[in-house]
Design a protein around this motif. Structure first.
Motif, mmCIF file in Angstrom:
data_model
loop_
_atom_site.group_PDB
_atom_site.id
_atom_site.type_symbol
_atom_site.label_atom_id
_atom_site.label_comp_id
_atom_site.label_asym_id
_atom_site.label_seq_id
_atom_site.Cartn_x
_atom_site.Cartn_y
_atom_site.Cartn_z
ATOM 1 N N ALA A 1 0.903 -1.261 -0.186
ATOM 2 C CA ALA A 1 -0.131 -0.070 0.088
ATOM 3 C C ALA A 1 0.731 1.384 0.176
ATOM 4 N N LEU A 2 1.990 1.247 0.882
ATOM 5 C CA LEU A 2 2.551 2.447 0.832
ATOM 6 C C LEU A 2 3.677 2.578 -0.740
ATOM 7 N N ALA A 3 3.898 1.596 -1.360
ATOM 8 C CA ALA A 3 4.385 1.484 -2.505
ATOM 9 C C ALA A 3 3.569 1.891 -3.456
ATOM 10 N N TYR A 4 2.275 1.908 -3.622
ATOM 11 C CA TYR A 4 1.233 2.320 -4.599
ATOM 12 C C TYR A 4 1.043 3.842 -4.154
ATOM 13 N N LEU A 5 1.170 4.163 -2.668
ATOM 14 C CA LEU A 5 1.100 5.534 -2.363
ATOM 15 C C LEU A 5 2.318 6.459 -2.874
ATOM 16 N N ASP A 6 3.555 5.929 -2.609
ATOM 17 C CA ASP A 6 4.839 6.536 -3.094
ATOM 18 C C ASP A 6 4.641 6.839 -4.529
ATOM 19 N N ALA A 7 4.255 5.786 -5.366
ATOM 20 C CA ALA A 7 4.325 5.989 -6.811
ATOM 21 C C ALA A 7 3.262 7.086 -7.218
ATOM 22 N N ALA A 8 2.059 7.062 -6.699
ATOM 23 C CA ALA A 8 0.898 7.793 -6.973
ATOM 24 C C ALA A 8 1.568 9.374 -6.692
ATOM 25 N N LEU A 9 2.207 9.515 -5.438
ATOM 26 C CA LEU A 9 2.623 11.007 -5.334
ATOM 27 C C LEU A 9 3.722 11.578 -6.137
ATOM 28 N N ALA A 10 4.605 10.482 -6.381
ATOM 29 C CA ALA A 10 5.725 10.781 -7.409
ATOM 30 C C ALA A 10 5.188 11.257 -8.756
ATOM 31 N N GLU A 11 3.961 10.646 -9.153
ATOM 32 C CA GLU A 11 3.417 10.909 -10.623
ATOM 33 C C GLU A 11 2.792 12.323 -10.455
ATOM 34 N N MET A 12 2.373 12.502 -9.167
ATOM 35 C CA MET A 12 1.687 14.067 -9.096
ATOM 36 C C MET A 12 2.889 15.098 -8.962
ATOM 37 N N ALA A 13 4.010 14.729 -8.746
ATOM 38 C CA ALA A 13 5.033 15.901 -8.440
ATOM 39 C C ALA A 13 5.185 16.577 -9.610
ATOM 40 N N PRO A 14 5.442 17.865 -9.539
ATOM 41 C CA PRO A 14 5.772 18.394 -10.781
ATOM 42 C C PRO A 14 6.987 18.020 -11.326
ATOM 43 N N LYS A 15 6.970 17.840 -12.723
ATOM 44 C CA LYS A 15 8.091 17.433 -13.664
ATOM 45 C C LYS A 15 9.184 18.673 -13.847
ATOM 46 N N GLY A 16 10.480 18.299 -13.674
ATOM 47 C CA GLY A 16 11.229 19.445 -14.103
ATOM 48 C C GLY A 16 11.592 19.192 -15.591
ATOM 49 N N GLY A 17 12.001 20.401 -16.129
ATOM 50 C CA GLY A 17 12.091 20.308 -17.567
ATOM 51 C C GLY A 17 12.852 21.261 -18.367
ATOM 52 N N ALA A 18 13.289 21.166 -19.211
ATOM 53 C CA ALA A 18 14.274 22.082 -20.107
ATOM 54 C C ALA A 18 13.368 23.418 -20.266
#
Length: 198
Positions: free
Chosen positions: A181-198
């Motif tokens: 469950a924590l792995a799912y949550l970590d993945a979901a939060l990471a996907e929501m994080a703003p992406k750095g870009g050029a």
């Protein structure tokens, strides 16, 4: 004549016997006689206290939900921070008291019962509403307006881990369930994080 003060003790024994019998057989196809025998009393006495098998099932469901709710409240009271609150809810959901073979089997059958018994449906709706509310509250600082959807996803994962456990052998593994469950949550939060870009 029943002894004074024995009713609560006998009712509790019948509720626990109901949970064990449902978990043992893996279905609601248990008799009042089986439940009463496991509780060490007569079927007539069991009917006297509950009136019907359905009422025994509902009492067992209330008992499991009460124990679960108390464990969640205790875990939340000791939790620190938002992630601590989420971990507390997950650990309570998969604790040895809640994530044991009989309780897992009983949960599965309560979902079946809720398809045809309005009171069982209401009890499951209350459980799901409280779980969603607790998760969404803890997730709001981490996920903003996505918190309710993420809470729904975690709630579905908790239910799914219980359903999958029914097909396994051996003792339920709560630590692995929490880690998933924590792995799912970590993945979901990471996907929501703003992406750095050029």
């Amino acid at each position: 004549m029943p002894k004074l003060g024995m009713e609560p003790i006998r009712k509790e024994a019948l509720v626990k016997a109901t949970i064990v019998e449902i978990g043992r057989t893996g279905s609601l196809d248990v008799t009042v006689s089986q439940i009463a025998r496991r509780a060490g009393m007569s079927p007539a006495l069991a009917h006297h206290y509950f009136g019907s098998k359905e009422e025994m099932f509902l009492a067992a469901m209330r008992h499991i939900l009460t124990l679960y709710g108390a464990e969640v409240r205790g875990a939340l009271a000791a939790a620190e921070g938002d992630m601590g609150r989420i971990r507390a809810i997950l650990r309570a959901s998969f604790s040895p008291g809640n994530f044991r073979r009989e309780a897992v089997g009983a949960w599965l059958n309560f979902w079946v019962l809720a398809q045809s018994v309005p009171e069982a449906r209401r009890l499951l709706a209350v459980y799901q509403g409280r779980l969603r509310s607790n998760l969404a509250s803890a997730l709001r600082p981490l996920a903003g307006d996505r918190a309710p959807a993420l809470a729904d996803g975690l709630g579905a994962l908790i239910d799914g881990l219980y359903l999958r456990e029914v097909l396994k052998t051996g003792a339920p593994d709560g630590k692995t369930a929490v880690a998933m469950a924590l792995a799912y949550l970590d993945a979901a939060l990471a996907e929501m994080a703003p992406k750095g870009g050029a």
